[in-house]
Design a protein around this motif. Structure first.
Motif, short mmCIF file in Angstrom:
data_model
loop_
_atom_site.label_atom_id
_atom_site.label_comp_id
_atom_site.label_asym_id
_atom_site.label_seq_id
_atom_site.Cartn_x
_atom_site.Cartn_y
_atom_site.Cartn_z
N SER A 63 -16.18 37.87 25.39
CA SER A 63 -15.99 39.16 26.26
C SER A 63 -14.40 38.78 26.87
O SER A 63 -14.19 37.52 27.11
CB SER A 63 -16.56 39.33 27.45
N GLY A 64 -13.75 39.74 27.07
CA GLY A 64 -12.23 39.50 27.72
C GLY A 64 -11.09 39.26 26.90
O GLY A 64 -10.18 39.37 27.00
N SER A 65 -11.57 39.10 25.49
CA SER A 65 -10.49 38.47 24.40
C SER A 65 -9.69 39.90 24.18
O SER A 65 -8.56 40.03 23.90
CB SER A 65 -11.03 38.26 23.19
N ALA A 66 -10.61 41.12 24.23
CA ALA A 66 -9.92 42.38 23.95
C ALA A 66 -8.70 42.63 24.81
O ALA A 66 -7.90 43.13 24.75
CB ALA A 66 -10.54 43.63 23.67
N GLN A 67 -9.26 42.58 26.34
CA GLN A 67 -8.35 42.63 27.57
C GLN A 67 -7.02 41.85 27.29
O GLN A 67 -6.00 42.32 27.61
CB GLN A 67 -9.04 42.63 28.98
N ARG A 68 -7.13 40.33 27.04
CA ARG A 68 -6.18 39.59 26.99
C ARG A 68 -5.34 40.11 25.82
O ARG A 68 -4.13 40.01 26.13
CB ARG A 68 -6.75 38.16 26.74
N PHE A 69 -6.04 40.39 24.68
CA PHE A 69 -4.90 40.99 23.61
C PHE A 69 -4.20 41.96 23.90
O PHE A 69 -3.18 42.10 23.77
CB PHE A 69 -5.90 41.33 22.49
N ALA A 70 -4.75 43.00 24.75
CA ALA A 70 -4.03 44.21 25.28
C ALA A 70 -3.08 43.96 25.95
O ALA A 70 -1.88 44.65 25.75
CB ALA A 70 -5.01 45.03 25.73
N GLN A 71 -3.16 43.04 26.76
CA GLN A 71 -2.05 42.48 27.71
C GLN A 71 -0.90 42.03 27.05
O GLN A 71 0.42 42.23 27.14
CB GLN A 71 -2.57 41.88 28.89
N THR A 72 -1.11 40.97 26.30
CA THR A 72 -0.30 40.53 25.28
C THR A 72 0.59 41.48 24.43
O THR A 72 1.90 41.53 24.41
CB THR A 72 -0.83 39.46 24.37
N VAL A 73 -0.43 42.41 23.69
CA VAL A 73 0.56 43.26 23.13
C VAL A 73 1.26 44.33 23.94
O VAL A 73 2.37 44.66 23.59
CB VAL A 73 -0.58 44.31 22.51
N TYR A 74 0.99 44.86 25.15
CA TYR A 74 1.59 45.47 26.05
C TYR A 74 3.08 44.83 26.23
O TYR A 74 4.01 45.36 26.18
CB TYR A 74 0.95 45.64 27.31
N TYR A 75 2.84 43.53 26.28
CA TYR A 75 4.21 42.68 26.93
C TYR A 75 5.12 42.78 25.72
O TYR A 75 6.13 42.90 25.74
CB TYR A 75 3.91 41.32 27.44
N GLY A 76 4.45 42.08 24.53
CA GLY A 76 5.22 42.08 23.14
C GLY A 76 5.75 43.33 22.65
O GLY A 76 7.08 43.18 22.48
N LEU A 77 5.06 44.42 22.85
CA LEU A 77 5.91 45.57 22.28
C LEU A 77 6.91 46.21 23.22
O LEU A 77 7.76 46.85 22.82
CB LEU A 77 4.51 46.78 22.05
N SER A 78 6.48 46.05 24.49
CA SER A 78 7.61 46.48 25.49
C SER A 78 8.86 45.69 25.12
O SER A 78 9.87 46.32 25.04
CB SER A 78 7.38 46.38 27.02
N ARG A 79 8.80 44.50 24.84
CA ARG A 79 9.98 43.61 24.68
C ARG A 79 10.67 43.89 23.32
O ARG A 79 11.96 44.18 23.20
CB ARG A 79 9.70 42.01 24.96
N ALA A 80 9.77 43.99 22.39
CA ALA A 80 10.27 44.13 21.08
C ALA A 80 11.10 45.50 20.77
O ALA A 80 12.00 45.65 20.22
CB ALA A 80 9.01 44.28 20.05
N LEU A 81 10.25 46.43 21.63
CA LEU A 81 10.97 47.97 21.53
C LEU A 81 12.38 47.97 22.49
O LEU A 81 13.39 48.64 21.94
CB LEU A 81 9.85 48.92 22.10
N SER A 82 12.28 47.05 23.18
CA SER A 82 13.56 47.18 24.08
C SER A 82 14.65 46.36 23.07
O SER A 82 16.06 46.87 23.08
CB SER A 82 13.38 46.25 25.29
N ARG A 83 14.27 45.49 22.70
CA ARG A 83 15.28 44.72 21.57
C ARG A 83 15.81 45.56 20.40
O ARG A 83 16.90 45.62 20.08
CB ARG A 83 14.83 43.42 20.84
N LEU A 84 14.92 46.58 20.23
CA LEU A 84 15.31 47.60 19.11
C LEU A 84 16.07 48.73 19.37
O LEU A 84 16.41 49.66 18.85
CB LEU A 84 13.92 47.87 18.29
N GLY A 85 16.26 48.75 20.78
CA GLY A 85 17.09 49.79 21.52
C GLY A 85 16.31 50.95 22.20
O GLY A 85 16.73 52.06 22.70
N THR A 86 14.81 50.69 22.22
CA THR A 86 14.12 51.84 22.95
C THR A 86 13.89 51.35 24.10
O THR A 86 12.64 50.49 24.23
CB THR A 86 12.81 52.27 21.97
N GLU A 87 14.07 51.92 25.14
CA GLU A 87 13.83 51.28 26.68
C GLU A 87 12.53 52.15 27.18
O GLU A 87 11.85 51.33 27.83
CB GLU A 87 14.96 51.63 27.40
N ASP A 88 12.46 53.25 26.97
CA ASP A 88 11.32 54.21 27.60
C ASP A 88 10.16 54.44 26.83
O ASP A 88 10.12 55.52 26.33
CB ASP A 88 11.96 55.47 28.09
#
Lengths: 206, 238
Positions: B95-120
């Motif tokens: 238990s907790g792995s889904a929450q941890r995964f979600a936080q990691t994906v949140y961070y990763g996707l936000s940064r990856a999208l920003s590098r691709l030029g999508t800030e918001d």
């Protein structure tokens, strides 16, 4: 000069260099070493560096020979392909030159190009030493400013000539006509024979 | 007196709360940006009034910002939050792995999208956790790691984890969303070289490799086996 960043992976250089993380780390290491030696400071564009690497990797895979006896020649050609990708992608820009830099010295005349060439020669030398037990040195052309004038001007117009220039700087025989096409030394020697054989066969057929 | 620490809320509660807070913050920021040029068109006698209203909008936004960051910070500090090197949680993770995964994906996707030029872009942790659970609940444990990663990637894409709220256009371009999800999946797959590894640099590297796939990625998207093969090929060059 040496190629650093071996700490990232215990693989041989010929394999490590095909990984983007290793490429970025070893390139940065090269830039830092040349900066310390020359006083030139640089900015590395991380995204362009990645693009250059991926362009190189595609070109590398596209012409990689199956024959074992062509491997040694391919090391030099692959290093030339890398120089072509760097010259085309330009992931490096000079931030500052040291005061009084002598621009008749290739390292100050075209500092970015000098880093690219040094890096590619080092990778080439490291693979030849590891896989073929060959010690390599640079050719006199590497220090001649006239070669660098020509190198810069010609690769501006046609980046594939970088492959021929790397051969020149490493003391190999450059192919100025079709530098972007891999032809092992064995094939270059055999080509006239094949050509004559084809003419004879053609004549007999008539 | 030491402040008493509240018992951490379960992921089923915190993830939608964080998404909601981020949504409000996002809407306020976007609305403020859209109102700004309009304020200049208000006739002079009413300009002062308009400026007051805009000032109040700013105050509300600042309040939400402060509340959101404090609250989100408390959630992020809760046990089970992301720590250590990001990775793909195993199907049998506790238990907790889904929450941890979600936080990691949140961070990763936000940064990856920003590098691709999508800030918001709004990245939903709730949907990311749901994507992981959907794969976990149906995955055989002996699956090849790239197959498993491809299943997770498909589940993230199907749920449009990275998007924008309806009405706030333009949406995140579909191809950019796919590149970003591919990049984050690669980032989770890649083995770390030791303590020296910089996670942000590694994620940027994965994003560059993902972006360079171009047509190969578009063609592989509908087919999990093709996605798995592409992930494996890219995994080898990072």
């Amino acid at each position: 000069m040496s190629v650093g960043a071996h700490h990232l992976t215990p693989l041989p250089v010929r394999r490590s260099v095909r990984r983007l993380r290793w490429f970025k780390a070893s390139f940065r290491d090269q830039v830092d070493k040349l900066s310390a030696a020359t006083g030139v400071t640089f900015d590395i564009d991380d995204a362009k560096q990645g693009q250059s690497f991926l362009e190189w990797l595609r070109a590398f895979e596209a012409q990689k020979p199956d024959e074992t006896d062509a491997r040694r020649d391919y090391v030099g050609f692959a290093a030339g392909l890398m120089l072509q990708a760097l010259v085309r992608g330009r992931p490096l820009t000079v931030r500052s030159l040291p005061p009084g830099a002598d621009t008749s010295n290739p390292a100050y005349y075209w500092p970015e190009g000098y880093v690219f060439v040094a890096y590619c020669l080092n990778i080439r030398a490291a693979v030849l030493a590891q896989d073929f037990d060959e010690a390599r040195d640079t050719a006199p052309a590497m220090d001649e400013i006239r070669s660098w004038w020509s190198f810069r001007e010609n690769t501006d117009a046609d980046p594939s000539l970088a492959i021929a220039f790397l051969d020149l700087f490493s003391g190999e025989d450059p192919d100025w006509t079709t530098p972007g096409v891999f032809a092992p030394e064995r094939l270059k020697v055999d080509a006239p024979r094949f050509f004559r054989a084809a003419q004879i066969a053609d004549a007999k057929g008539r | 007196m030491r402040p008493t620490r509240r018992a951490p809320l379960p992921g089923e509660v915190t993830l939608p709360l964080k998404d909601a807070l981020r949504g409000v913050r996002f809407a306020l920021r976007t609305g403020r940006r859209q109102l700004d040029p309009l304020a200049g068109r208000v006739p002079i006698p009413l300009a002062g009034l308009a400026a007051d209203v805009m000032g109040q909008v700013d105050q509300v936004a600042a309040g939400v910002e402060a509340f959101g960051s404090t609250t989100a910070h408390r959630f992020l500090d809760a046990p089970g939050a992301a720590d250590g090197a990001p990775d793909l949680p195993q199907p049998d993770a506790g238990s907790g792995s889904a929450q941890r995964f979600a936080q990691t994906v949140y961070y990763g996707l936000s940064r990856a999208l920003s590098r691709l030029g999508t800030e918001d872009a709004l990245v939903s942790e709730t949907l990311a956790a749901e994507a992981f659970r959907s794969v976990r609940d149906r995955t055989e444990p002996a699956l090849v790691v790239e197959d498993y990663a491809a299943e997770i990637m498909r589940a993230l894409l199907d749920r449009v984890v990275a998007g924008r709220p309806p009405g706030l256009t333009p949406a995140v371009p579909e191809d950019q969303g796919a590149i970003a999800v591919f990049a984050v999946t690669l980032w989770l797959l890649v083995e770390r070289a030791g303590g020296a590894e910089d996670e942000d640099q590694l994620l940027d590297t994965c994003t560059d490799v993902a972006r360079a796939q171009g047509r190969a990625l578009t063609d592989a998207l509908p087919d999990t086996a093709a996605l798995s093969a592409l992930l494996a090929a890219c995994h080898r060059v990072i």
